[in-house]
Design a protein around this motif. Structure first.
Motif, PDB file in Angstrom:
ATOM      1  N   GLN A   1      57.637  10.497  16.393  1.00 28.36           N
ATOM      2  CA  GLN A   1      57.018  11.073  15.206  1.00 28.36           C
ATOM      3  C   GLN A   1      57.623  11.980  14.233  1.00 28.36           C
ATOM      4  O   GLN A   1      56.956  12.536  13.104  1.00 28.36           O
ATOM      5  CB  GLN A   1      55.972  11.999  16.106  1.00 28.36           C
ATOM      6  CG  GLN A   1      56.645  13.172  16.778  1.00 28.36           C
ATOM      7  CD  GLN A   1      56.822  13.169  18.022  1.00 28.36           C
ATOM      8  OE1 GLN A   1      56.931  11.831  18.697  1.00 28.36           O
ATOM      9  NE2 GLN A   1      56.900  14.125  18.859  1.00 28.36           N
ATOM     10  N   ALA A   2      58.925  12.578  14.403  1.00 25.96           N
ATOM     11  CA  ALA A   2      59.852  13.349  13.640  1.00 25.96           C
ATOM     12  C   ALA A   2      60.020  12.341  12.380  1.00 25.96           C
ATOM     13  O   ALA A   2      60.241  12.900  11.116  1.00 25.96           O
ATOM     14  CB  ALA A   2      60.959  13.564  14.139  1.00 25.96           C
TER      15      ALA A   2
ATOM     16  N   GLN B   1      56.908  12.967  10.235  1.00 25.14           N
ATOM     17  CA  GLN B   1      56.821  14.499   9.672  1.00 25.14           C
ATOM     18  C   GLN B   1      57.968  14.628   8.656  1.00 25.14           C
ATOM     19  O   GLN B   1      57.668  15.286   7.585  1.00 25.14           O
ATOM     20  CB  GLN B   1      57.189  15.446  10.871  1.00 25.14           C
ATOM     21  CG  GLN B   1      56.170  15.233  12.021  1.00 25.14           C
ATOM     22  CD  GLN B   1      56.462  16.098  13.273  1.00 25.14           C
ATOM     23  OE1 GLN B   1      57.834  16.255  13.554  1.00 25.14           O
ATOM     24  NE2 GLN B   1      55.889  16.179  14.120  1.00 25.14           N
TER      25      GLN B   1
ATOM     26  N   ALA C   1      56.990  15.666   4.810  1.00 27.71           N
ATOM     27  CA  ALA C   1      57.887  16.797   4.373  1.00 27.71           C
ATOM     28  C   ALA C   1      58.404  16.571   3.134  1.00 27.71           C
ATOM     29  O   ALA C   1      58.253  17.105   1.956  1.00 27.71           O
ATOM     30  CB  ALA C   1      58.623  17.442   5.264  1.00 27.71           C
TER      31      ALA C   1
ATOM     32  N   ALA D   1      58.910  20.069   7.464  1.00 24.49           N
ATOM     33  CA  ALA D   1      58.573  18.926   8.523  1.00 24.49           C
ATOM     34  C   ALA D   1      57.995  19.826   9.817  1.00 24.49           C
ATOM     35  O   ALA D   1      56.912  19.362  10.347  1.00 24.49           O
ATOM     36  CB  ALA D   1      59.632  18.027   8.852  1.00 24.49           C
TER      37      ALA D   1
ATOM     38  N   PHE E   1      53.949  19.976   9.330  1.00 22.82           N
ATOM     39  CA  PHE E   1      53.433  18.696   9.682  1.00 22.82           C
ATOM     40  C   PHE E   1      53.794  18.849  11.378  1.00 22.82           C
ATOM     41  O   PHE E   1      54.133  17.609  11.700  1.00 22.82           O
ATOM     42  CB  PHE E   1      54.064  17.641   9.081  1.00 22.82           C
ATOM     43  CG  PHE E   1      53.939  17.510   7.656  1.00 22.82           C
ATOM     44  CD1 PHE E   1      52.473  17.072   7.064  1.00 22.82           C
ATOM     45  CD2 PHE E   1      54.821  18.021   6.550  1.00 22.82           C
ATOM     46  CE1 PHE E   1      52.382  17.148   5.877  1.00 22.82           C
ATOM     47  CE2 PHE E   1      54.537  17.949   5.411  1.00 22.82           C
ATOM     48  CZ  PHE E   1      53.261  17.575   4.989  1.00 22.82           C
ATOM     49  N   ALA E   2      53.821  19.748  12.041  1.00 21.34           N
ATOM     50  CA  ALA E   2      54.200  19.909  13.269  1.00 21.34           C
ATOM     51  C   ALA E   2      53.036  18.933  14.053  1.00 21.34           C
ATOM     52  O   ALA E   2      53.797  18.199  15.222  1.00 21.34           O
ATOM     53  CB  ALA E   2      54.167  21.273  13.841  1.00 21.34           C
TER      54      ALA E   2
ATOM     55  N   ILE F   1      51.543  16.142  13.338  1.00 25.52           N
ATOM     56  CA  ILE F   1      51.424  14.945  13.007  1.00 25.52           C
ATOM     57  C   ILE F   1      52.237  13.948  13.847  1.00 25.52           C
ATOM     58  O   ILE F   1      53.356  14.429  14.079  1.00 25.52           O
ATOM     59  CB  ILE F   1      51.918  14.679  11.483  1.00 25.52           C
ATOM     60  CG1 ILE F   1      51.071  15.751  10.547  1.00 25.52           C
ATOM     61  CG2 ILE F   1      51.841  13.180  10.948  1.00 25.52           C
ATOM     62  CD1 ILE F   1      49.722  15.154  10.352  1.00 25.52           C
TER      63      ILE F   1
END
Length: 152
Positions: free
Chosen positions: A29-30, A33, A37, A76, A80-81, A83
């Motif tokens: 998922q990072a 994110q 970002a 990020a 967008f934590a 997401i």
């Protein structure tokens, strides 16, 4: 290209290494994110672009000049934590998705039943017409072989 190369094709090496650290620590998922970002950080430039070509060129320039990994990763992590957590999203959406799928299958079964009934009626009509035609032919051949007598 970001997803295919995990950001390694154009960004500065230090930024790429920090992104990969984040991916290894937080999971896939990072990747999403960080991509969101990056788009947010260059949002002003993208909004000012007059066409797609200008926007793409601006994105390429932005990538190569992204030496401030802290700003990217902070954006990020903060903005967008939530997401990209597929497990949580799946748990939230799966019951509704199952209901929709069951409703779809119910409607399709009803439609198939209606189609089968319609085809059955058509086939029944065809068979009746065939039987009628065969009976007519048989009666015609019998009457031509044995014409009725005049006296009865």
């Amino acid at each position: 290209q970001w997803f295919l190369c995990l950001f390694g094709n154009r960004m500065p090496c230090e930024t790429v290494c920090r992104i990969w650290d984040l991916v290894f620590c937080k999971g896939p998922q990072a990747i999403f994110q960080v991509a969101l970002a990056a788009l947010k950080l260059c949002g002003g430039m993208l909004a000012a672009a007059e066409d797609l070509g200008e926007a793409m060129e601006g994105l390429r320039d932005f990538e190569t000049s992204l030496f401030d990994a802290d700003a990217l990763l902070e954006c990020a992590a903060i903005d967008f934590a939530g997401i990209g957590d597929v497990t949580k999203l799946r748990e939230q959406l799966l019951p509704d998705a199952r209901k929709e799928w069951q409703e779809y299958r119910r409607k399709m079964a009803a439609y198939q039943l209606q189609e089968n009934v319609r085809k059955g009626k058509e086939r029944g009509r065809e068979l009746l017409m065939s039987v009628y035609s065969n009976v007519n032919s048989a009666v015609s051949s019998l009457t031509s072989e044995h014409p009725p007598s005049a006296g009865g």
